[in-house]
Design an enzyme around this catalytic site. Structure first.
Site, PDB file in Angstrom:
ATOM      1  CE  LYS A  87      -4.333   1.408   2.389  1.00 38.35           C
ATOM      2  NZ  LYS A  87      -5.086   0.840   3.299  1.00 38.35           N
TER       3      LYS A  87
HETATM    4  O1  G3P Z   1      -8.917   2.190   4.212  1.00 39.69           O
HETATM    5  C1  G3P Z   1      -8.771   3.319   4.779  1.00 39.69           C
HETATM    6  C2  G3P Z   1      -9.407   3.592   6.003  1.00 39.69           C
HETATM    7  O2  G3P Z   1      -8.841   2.882   7.041  1.00 39.69           O
HETATM    8  C3  G3P Z   1      -9.587   5.070   6.436  1.00 39.69           C
HETATM    9  O3  G3P Z   1     -10.887   5.076   7.017  1.00 39.69           O
HETATM   10  O4  G3P Z   1     -12.540   5.813   8.804  1.00 39.69           O
HETATM   11  O5  G3P Z   1      -9.933   6.318   9.142  1.00 39.69           O
HETATM   12  O6  G3P Z   1     -11.568   7.450   7.318  1.00 39.69           O
HETATM   13  P1  G3P Z   1     -11.336   6.347   8.183  1.00 39.69           P
END
Ligand code: G3P
Length: 219
Positions: A87
């Site tokens: 990633k």
């Molecule tokens: O896959 C990306 C994700 O983990 C981000 O999610 O909820 O931190 O915006 P969030």
């Protein structure tokens, strides 16, 4: 549409796997830290443990931000397990590294994507997956789902094979809308995936069936 779980929590990954709907796992440095996984060796062992649970791709994010360091770190991650996908953040050296990894047959997930232009760059570099963060766009009063729609249009216009991996998914309707728009993958927390199960008419209907069965059996 593939379902990935967005967590580094081993028991949640196992629960999603056991439900029979898991196609892969995404992690990021924040999710690893949330599980208390720190230090190089622990992080490496944790990625290996995740790879043993799922049959699908496992995104492991580089910390490096310069081309040479991204390549070194990414190659080491890719060697850990055949399921590891490197990633890489959407920055200039990241795009260059994705192009390099692609030429070496190493799978990549281009992360922190917030615009169609960034998604176009990721596809041109040959990324296996592109991760538009829809929830974080919603957070700043921008429609995250429109980005999924725009990327789908652009990729279909030119036949790009990069898979759209909708990330930062906050609720079950995000999953349904992503499916309608043609996202290839969604990654979401277990609670959001499990939220798809819920409907009050299902619960009421089942309760009625069981009550009628019990009543008839008692006669
Ligand atoms: O896959 C990306 C994700 O983990 C981000 O999610 O909820 O931190 O915006 P969030």
């Amino acid at each position: 549409m593939k379902f990935f779980i967005d967590t580094a929590n081993l028991s949640q990954i196992k629960e999603a796997h056991d439900m029979g709907v898991l196609d892969g796992v995404t992690t990021n440095p924040s999710l690893m830290a949330k599980e208390g996984i720190t230090g190089h060796d622990n992080i490496i062992n944790h990625y290996k443990a995740i790879c043993e649970i799922t049959d699908g791709d496992v995104s492991a994010e580089v910390i490096a931000t310069t081309f040479d360091e991204i390549v070194t770190e990414g190659e080491a991650l890719a060697k850990l397990h055949k399921r590891i996908v490197v990633k890489v953040p959407m920055i200039k050296d990241g795009v260059k590294a994705i192009k390099y990894f692609t030429s070496k047959g190493i799978k990549t997930n281009c992360t922190l994507v917030f615009s169609a232009g960034q998604a176009l760059l990721a596809a041109k570099a040959g990324a296996t997956y592109v991760s538009p963060f829809i929830g974080r766009l919603d957070d700043i009063s921008t429609d995250g789902l429109t980005l999924i729609e725009d990327i789908r249009t652009i990729y279909d216009n030119y036949g790009y094979t990069t898979q759209i991996l909708a990330a930062s998914v906050r609720h079950s309707m995000h999953i349904v809308e992503c499916a309608k728009l043609g996202a290839d993958v969604v990654t979401a927390p277990l609670s959001v995936i499990a939220g798809l199960l819920k409907h009050p008419l299902t619960d009421n209907g089942l309760a009625q069936f069981l009550a009628d069965y019990a009543k008839a059996a008692a006669k």
